[in-house]
Design a protein around this motif. Sequence first.
Motif, PDB file in Angstrom:
ATOM      1  N   SER A 152       0.715  -1.390   0.097  1.00 43.99           N
ATOM      2  CA  SER A 152       0.120  -0.150  -0.009  1.00 43.99           C
ATOM      3  C   SER A 152       1.129   1.283   0.042  1.00 43.99           C
ATOM      4  O   SER A 152       0.975   1.817   0.859  1.00 43.99           O
ATOM      5  CB  SER A 152      -0.891   0.047   1.127  1.00 43.99           C
ATOM      6  OG  SER A 152      -1.731   1.085   1.223  1.00 43.99           O
ATOM      7  N   GLY A 153       1.365   1.342  -1.218  1.00 38.51           N
ATOM      8  CA  GLY A 153       2.276   2.864  -1.421  1.00 38.51           C
ATOM      9  C   GLY A 153       2.054   3.109  -2.659  1.00 38.51           C
ATOM     10  O   GLY A 153       1.573   2.649  -3.599  1.00 38.51           O
ATOM     11  N   ASP A 154       2.576   4.456  -2.875  1.00 34.98           N
ATOM     12  CA  ASP A 154       2.482   5.053  -4.469  1.00 34.98           C
ATOM     13  C   ASP A 154       3.525   4.223  -5.187  1.00 34.98           C
ATOM     14  O   ASP A 154       4.276   3.830  -4.757  1.00 34.98           O
ATOM     15  CB  ASP A 154       2.758   6.654  -4.290  1.00 34.98           C
ATOM     16  CG  ASP A 154       4.130   7.028  -3.937  1.00 34.98           C
ATOM     17  OD1 ASP A 154       4.917   7.125  -4.928  1.00 34.98           O
ATOM     18  OD2 ASP A 154       4.670   7.122  -2.774  1.00 34.98           O
ATOM     19  N   VAL A 155       3.076   4.497  -6.560  1.00 38.29           N
ATOM     20  CA  VAL A 155       3.687   3.748  -7.426  1.00 38.29           C
ATOM     21  C   VAL A 155       5.209   3.699  -7.361  1.00 38.29           C
ATOM     22  O   VAL A 155       6.236   3.052  -7.424  1.00 38.29           O
ATOM     23  CB  VAL A 155       3.304   3.854  -8.961  1.00 38.29           C
ATOM     24  CG1 VAL A 155       3.353   5.194  -9.185  1.00 38.29           C
ATOM     25  CG2 VAL A 155       4.195   2.802  -9.888  1.00 38.29           C
ATOM     26  N   TRP A 156       5.717   5.416  -7.315  1.00 41.11           N
ATOM     27  CA  TRP A 156       7.241   5.492  -7.606  1.00 41.11           C
ATOM     28  C   TRP A 156       7.857   5.105  -5.999  1.00 41.11           C
ATOM     29  O   TRP A 156       9.283   4.560  -6.154  1.00 41.11           O
ATOM     30  CB  TRP A 156       7.517   6.916  -7.689  1.00 41.11           C
ATOM     31  CG  TRP A 156       6.816   7.457  -8.882  1.00 41.11           C
ATOM     32  CD1 TRP A 156       5.884   8.277  -9.076  1.00 41.11           C
ATOM     33  CD2 TRP A 156       6.993   7.036 -10.334  1.00 41.11           C
ATOM     34  NE1 TRP A 156       5.404   8.534 -10.365  1.00 41.11           N
ATOM     35  CE2 TRP A 156       6.252   7.643 -11.235  1.00 41.11           C
ATOM     36  CE3 TRP A 156       7.967   6.028 -10.867  1.00 41.11           C
ATOM     37  CZ2 TRP A 156       6.332   7.618 -12.567  1.00 41.11           C
ATOM     38  CZ3 TRP A 156       8.037   5.912 -12.150  1.00 41.11           C
ATOM     39  CH2 TRP A 156       7.225   6.545 -12.908  1.00 41.11           C
ATOM     40  N   SER A 157       7.348   5.031  -4.959  1.00 35.70           N
ATOM     41  CA  SER A 157       7.807   4.540  -3.899  1.00 35.70           C
ATOM     42  C   SER A 157       7.891   3.108  -3.909  1.00 35.70           C
ATOM     43  O   SER A 157       9.148   2.675  -3.140  1.00 35.70           O
ATOM     44  CB  SER A 157       7.047   5.082  -2.555  1.00 35.70           C
ATOM     45  OG  SER A 157       7.051   6.307  -2.443  1.00 35.70           O
ATOM     46  N   VAL A 158       7.076   2.676  -4.099  1.00 38.57           N
ATOM     47  CA  VAL A 158       7.057   1.005  -4.337  1.00 38.57           C
ATOM     48  C   VAL A 158       8.064   0.533  -5.208  1.00 38.57           C
ATOM     49  O   VAL A 158       8.956  -0.286  -5.146  1.00 38.57           O
ATOM     50  CB  VAL A 158       5.670   0.218  -4.697  1.00 38.57           C
ATOM     51  CG1 VAL A 158       5.740  -0.805  -5.019  1.00 38.57           C
ATOM     52  CG2 VAL A 158       4.867   0.516  -3.396  1.00 38.57           C
ATOM     53  N   LEU A 159       8.076   1.245  -6.426  1.00 38.48           N
ATOM     54  CA  LEU A 159       9.246   0.769  -7.581  1.00 38.48           C
ATOM     55  C   LEU A 159      10.658   1.039  -7.024  1.00 38.48           C
ATOM     56  O   LEU A 159      11.503   0.239  -7.163  1.00 38.48           O
ATOM     57  CB  LEU A 159       9.045   1.842  -8.805  1.00 38.48           C
ATOM     58  CG  LEU A 159       9.916   1.589  -9.835  1.00 38.48           C
ATOM     59  CD1 LEU A 159       9.575   0.283 -10.279  1.00 38.48           C
ATOM     60  CD2 LEU A 159       9.793   2.779 -11.026  1.00 38.48           C
TER      61      LEU A 159
END
Length: 293
Positions: free
Chosen positions: A33-40
């Motif tokens: 459950s994080g934003d896409v760039w943080s997860v990436l």
Amino acid sequence: MVSHLSHHRKGLLLTTIGGLALSFDIPLIRLASGDVWSVLTARSLATIFVSLVALIVIRRVTGSLRGVLPGWIGLPVGLFYGLTTITFLLAIYYTTAANVVFIIALNPMFAALLSWIFLKERPALSTIVTMIAMIFGVGLIVQGGMEGGHFLGDALSVLASFFIACAITIARASRRDMGFASLLSAIIPAAIGLYHVIPSSIAIDHPAWILLDGAVLMPLSFWCLATGTRFLSAPEVAMFYLLETILAPIWVWLIFAEAPSNMTLTGGLVLILALAAHSLWQARIRAKLAPAG
């Protein structure tokens, strides 16, 4: 003959393990459950860290990295794996999990076409018929995605499928061990992710899930699938990415109660049946050609 069969079984084992590990990727990304760039960024940095630790251990044990690093040919393979990661992660955030994994199922078709064009491995008529059926199945999924506002995510999934096929085909042509090329390719998505998150900070609600994904499952999956190209043809390796196609929607449905749309299920069923029929047909042909005794 015995040696060939042994290598083939080794390839099947490696790619099966890789495909199973890959099937947990989307559920873990969703659980984080994080934003896409943080997860990436977090997922890629975890993979890079594990890869570097592994290289250090191998260097200390063997005294050399010559046997595990593929050389310059690993650069285009790494580039395509890196692009796969970026487009795949973005697709997850712009369409449903089922749409992503069903469309990723196109990669054996892309691998067969690329092998035909660049490796002169002409596909059999049964493969061509399977490709036509797959295009029809993906067409149903994309049509449903357009109606549901998921076209961008579906288009990114097609790109991810193509990039995987490119990486597999080059790896197969080189006959080199590309396990670490696929792992170190995480440098590319990590750099892109950091570019977007540095102005603020990494925002992930449950980072343990994404660290498990990036530090354990993705290194295991990427290494097994990339190494499998030494023992299996590019289309065969691509087939084992389809374990994610079958299993990931089940995990997502069990965890998040996210049921695929009727159009997605119909297209996915067409894909799976086409590939299953193709696999059975190929197995029948191999059985006929195998020497008696």
